[in-house]
Design an enzyme around this catalytic site. Structure first.
Site, PDB file in Angstrom:
ATOM      1  N   HIS A 293      -0.696 -11.075  -4.826  1.00 14.68           N
ATOM      2  CA  HIS A 293       0.707 -10.680  -4.680  1.00 14.68           C
ATOM      3  C   HIS A 293       1.665 -11.670  -5.336  1.00 14.68           C
ATOM      4  O   HIS A 293       2.672 -11.280  -5.917  1.00 14.68           O
ATOM      5  CB  HIS A 293       1.052 -10.509  -3.200  1.00 14.68           C
TER       6      HIS A 293
ATOM      7  N   HIS B 159       0.834  -1.211   0.000  1.00 15.15           N
ATOM      8  CA  HIS B 159       0.000   0.000   0.000  1.00 15.15           C
ATOM      9  C   HIS B 159       0.869   1.261   0.000  1.00 15.15           C
ATOM     10  O   HIS B 159       0.515   2.277  -0.601  1.00 15.15           O
ATOM     11  CB  HIS B 159      -0.952   0.012   1.194  1.00 15.15           C
TER      12      HIS B 159
ATOM     13  N   HIS C 116      -9.433  -2.052  -4.537  1.00 16.08           N
ATOM     14  CA  HIS C 116      -8.294  -2.383  -3.681  1.00 16.08           C
ATOM     15  C   HIS C 116      -7.386  -3.413  -4.344  1.00 16.08           C
ATOM     16  O   HIS C 116      -6.164  -3.360  -4.187  1.00 16.08           O
ATOM     17  CB  HIS C 116      -8.723  -2.883  -2.296  1.00 16.08           C
TER      18      HIS C 116
ATOM     19  N   ASP D 245      -3.461  -2.887  -4.854  1.00 17.86           N
ATOM     20  CA  ASP D 245      -2.428  -3.886  -4.528  1.00 17.86           C
ATOM     21  C   ASP D 245      -1.531  -4.155  -5.741  1.00 17.86           C
ATOM     22  O   ASP D 245      -0.308  -4.243  -5.623  1.00 17.86           O
ATOM     23  CB  ASP D 245      -3.079  -5.215  -4.121  1.00 17.86           C
TER      24      ASP D 245
HETATM   25 ZN    ZN Z   1      -3.905  -4.696  -0.019  1.00 15.95          ZN
END
Ligand code: ZN
Length: 299
Positions: free
Chosen positions: A264, A78, A237, A241
């Site tokens: 991720h 973030h 969001h 990310d």
């Molecule tokens: Zn996040």
């Protein structure tokens, strides 16, 4: 035109809980010299600063972790998204603790922190990574892709079979020719299913998750009294990310990002795959189209 590299004007601090570790940590952002990039260092252990790069990411389970043999720092995504979104090329990120504070679960408090530090233009030109050929990574149905585009645009699709999440938009397309990171992306908070929390906490993750730093979802709806900040907060969001993970490159991307259920791990695989193929990208210093991190040098 050529755009100067930018660092922050003066050191700034924030203190807060790490969402996974529940450790209260102090974050200090410091100005840094041109061409030194974004570097992370822990100040509570003996550690040399680590320059952000896809290869410096040591873990991608539920958050992106940077580290070396001396120490690691969790949940950098973030903050990285905010650094890209505000156009910061060079900064030293000091963390007194094992994890970046989660603050409100979005990038907005980091944007505010960076703005309060001010900007300093530097004597070297900013370098961009231009995508010259498509690069794609997949994991089952999920994929993440970078494609050539004159500017930066992104598309993210988040499809989960859940009665509450299904009520909200599952796809977001943003072209940063018009979209603005601070206005259109930075406020989207992280989120999670209440049902998943015990499982995560059993393995020491999400130890500080609360309505103060995440959107909680049960089978009936959003548990946060204030509800969502925007209708597409979940998918937004996920894009936030992804932008944080793309900035592991350490340079702003000129191209198009397409994500389908990527997280991720896949995002990190994408930036590694890009760097592994020297025909897929090139550095450039001329830039005439609007990009997410344009605000800093214009203000
Ligand atoms: Zn996040």
């Amino acid at each position: 035109m050529q755009i100067p590299q930018t660092t922050i004007g003066s050191p700034v601090h924030a203190i807060g809980l790490g969402v996974h570790t529940a450790v209260n940590a102090r974050l200090t952002l410091r100005p840094a010299a041109a061409d030194t990039g974004i570097r992370f260092v822990r100040t509570d252990v003996d550690m040399q600063p680590v320059r952000v790069s896809p290869a410096a990411i040591s873990d991608t389970f539920l958050a992106s972790t940077i580290g070396n043999t001396q120490g690691s720092i969790q949940t950098i995504e973030h903050l990285l998204a905010a650094l890209w979104g505000t156009g910061i090329d060079n900064a030293l990120v000091e963390i007194h603790g094992p994890e970046v504070p989660i603050l409100d679960g979005s990038s907005a408090p980091f944007v505010e922190l960076i703005r309060s530090a001010g900007y300093r233009a530097q004597r070297k030109s900013r370098r961009f990574i231009r995508i010259d050929r498509p690069v794609r990574v997949e994991d089952g149905e999920a994929y993440a892709e970078l494609k050539p585009h004159d500017g930066f645009r992104s598309s993210y699709t988040y499809v989960v079979d859940h009665p509450v999440i299904n009520r909200f938009p599952t796809k977001l397309e943003l072209d940063f020719g018009e979209a603005d990171f601070e206005r259109d992306v930075s406020m989207a908070r992280t989120f999670g299913l209440l049902d998943d929390l015990p499982k995560a906490q059993a393995i020491g993750k999400c130890m500080a998750s609360s309505e103060a730093n995440a959107v909680g979802i049960d089978d009936d709806g959003i548990i946060n009294a204030e509800g969502l900040r925007c209708d597409d907060e979940f998918v937004k969001h996920k894009l936030l990310d992804a932008m944080g993970d793309l900035y592991q490159l350490g340079y702003q991307v000129v191209g198009e990002f397409v994500g389908y259920m990527s997280g991720h791990t896949l995002n990190n695989r994408l930036v590694r795959a890009l760097l592994d193929d020297p025909t897929a990208w090139s550095f450039e210093t001329r830039q005439d189209v609007p990009l997410p991190g344009r605000a800093a040098f214009l203000s």
